[in-house]
Write a protein that holds these residues in place. Structure first.
Motif, mmCIF file in Angstrom:
data_model
loop_
_atom_site.group_PDB
_atom_site.id
_atom_site.type_symbol
_atom_site.label_atom_id
_atom_site.label_comp_id
_atom_site.label_asym_id
_atom_site.label_seq_id
_atom_site.Cartn_x
_atom_site.Cartn_y
_atom_site.Cartn_z
ATOM 1 N N LEU A 78 39.684 50.665 40.980
ATOM 2 C CA LEU A 78 38.747 50.987 39.901
ATOM 3 C C LEU A 78 39.298 50.585 38.537
ATOM 4 O O LEU A 78 38.552 50.098 37.672
ATOM 5 C CB LEU A 78 38.413 52.476 39.919
ATOM 6 N N ALA A 79 40.607 50.773 38.317
ATOM 7 C CA ALA A 79 41.208 50.415 37.034
ATOM 8 C C ALA A 79 41.153 48.904 36.804
ATOM 9 O O ALA A 79 40.853 48.444 35.695
ATOM 10 C CB ALA A 79 42.647 50.908 36.971
ATOM 11 N N ILE A 80 41.407 48.124 37.826
ATOM 12 C CA ILE A 80 41.386 46.664 37.676
ATOM 13 C C ILE A 80 39.967 46.164 37.448
ATOM 14 O O ILE A 80 39.722 45.302 36.595
ATOM 15 C CB ILE A 80 42.050 46.004 38.896
ATOM 16 N N ILE A 81 39.004 46.716 38.173
ATOM 17 C CA ILE A 81 37.609 46.324 37.970
ATOM 18 C C ILE A 81 37.151 46.720 36.569
ATOM 19 O O ILE A 81 36.517 45.929 35.859
ATOM 20 C CB ILE A 81 36.708 46.943 39.051
ATOM 21 N N ALA A 82 37.490 47.933 36.135
ATOM 22 C CA ALA A 82 37.105 48.390 34.802
ATOM 23 C C ALA A 82 37.766 47.545 33.716
ATOM 24 O O ALA A 82 37.138 47.249 32.685
ATOM 25 C CB ALA A 82 37.471 49.866 34.622
ATOM 26 N N GLY A 83 39.006 47.137 33.926
ATOM 27 C CA GLY A 83 39.681 46.287 32.945
ATOM 28 C C GLY A 83 39.012 44.931 32.807
ATOM 29 O O GLY A 83 38.801 44.434 31.697
#
Length: 150
Positions: A78-83
């Motif tokens: 989720l953090a990589i997609i959100a970034g």
């Protein structure tokens, strides 16, 4: 302990399928040409075959090697997609530097323990490199800061 190294089996299958898809796409949508005069499909087709071979080189030994079933980690995903999404949404209205800083800060949330000094240094270094490479070096018309440009 499982009978197969499922992490590498899954990874090998993904590479194998992606390589086959790239080869198929290059073959059906572009002309391969001849060996003396290669067409636009020759290079992506060759890369697709190379990725397919690498997928097999990972998959076959993993099929006979013991390993564990992978457990997907939701937080890093989720953090990589959100970034990536934050960069895409911020680059036009805010500029290259704010979009890069947001990308680095949000992706750093993938780790359990946030290290502010490392994240700050990385954000500054990547922002400077992005401006130097893309804006100055390649001449891509993306302002460093949108509110400074006309």
């Amino acid at each position: 302990m499982h009978r197969r190294d499922w992490t590498d089996v899954i990874g090998g299958c993904v590479l194998l399928l992606f390589g086959l898809w790239v080869f198929w796409h290059a073959q059906t949508h572009y002309d391969f040409g001849q060996m003396r005069r290669m067409g636009p499909g020759a290079f992506p087709g060759a890369l697709g075959l190379l990725v397919t071979v690498f997928g097999l080189l990972i998959l076959v030994p993993a099929w006979f090697r013991p390993g564990e079933m992978p457990r997907p980690a939701v937080r890093p995903l989720l953090a990589i997609i959100a970034g990536g999404l934050s960069f895409a949404f911020l680059i036009e209205p805010a500029g290259l530097v704010p979009a890069t800083v947001a990308l680095v800060v949000i992706v750093s949330l993938a780790e359990q323990e946030l290290r502010w000094l490392r994240t700050t240094v990385l954000a500054i270094a990547l922002s400077a490199m992005a401006v130097l490479v893309f804006t100055k070096g390649l001449g891509i018309p993306v302002p460093a800061f949108r509110w400074w440009s006309h």
